[in-house]
Design a protein around this motif. Sequence first.
Motif: not given
Length: 138
Positions: A68-81
Motif C-alpha cells: 500500500v503506497a506510503g510509509e508512516w512514522p512510529l516511535r523512532s526508529p520504527y516506520v510502518l509499511q
Amino acid sequence: MTERIVVVGAALLDGGRLLAARRSAPTELAGRWELPGGKVEPGEAPEAALVRELREELGVETEAVRRVAGEWPLRSPYVLQVWTARLLAGSPEPKALQDHDELRWLTAGTLWDVEWLEQDVGAVREVARVLDAGGAEG
Ligand SMILES: Nc1nc2c([nH]c(=O)n2[C@H]2C[C@H](O)[C@@H](COP(=O)(O)OP(=O)(O)OP(=O)(O)O)O2)c(=O)[nH]1
C-alpha cells in the motif's frame, strides 16, 4: 546513518472486509486497534515477516499481495509499511492468539467504527481506498 526498522502491517482482506485487531499490550497501546503485523527481522523480506507475524498472532496462513503506497512514522526508529494480504485456501479463521484481545472484520462502511492507533490513521485511509476500489484481488 539513522537506523530505521520497518514494522509491517497487514491489510488482511477477505470478501471486501478488512481485519482489524485490538492490542492487548503494552499499556500505552492497549485497547486501540491496529493492522496485525510486527517488526521485520534483520535480513527478512517484509512480505515474509507479514506471513510469519500473522501465523504467530492469528494462526492463519496468508500471502502478501501488494504494498500500500506510503510509509508512516512510529516511535523512532520504527516506520510502518502496509501490504494487502489474503488468506490462503484452507487457512483457519483468524483468532486472537497473541498481542490482541479482539478481532473484527470491517467493511468500507464500518472502517471508522473502531478506535485506530493514531499513528495508523493515515495507513487506514490508504487501505480505505483499496477497499473502495474492490479489495486485494487482481
Ligand atoms: N503490528 C503493528 N504494530 C504497530 C502498528 N502501529 C504501531 O504503532 N505499531 C507499533 C506497536 C509496536 O511498538 C511496534 C510493532 O511491534 P509488535 O509488538 O507488533 O511487533 P513484534 O511482534 O515484532 O514485537 P516483539 O514482541 O517481537 O518485539 O509497532 C500496527 O498497525 N501494527
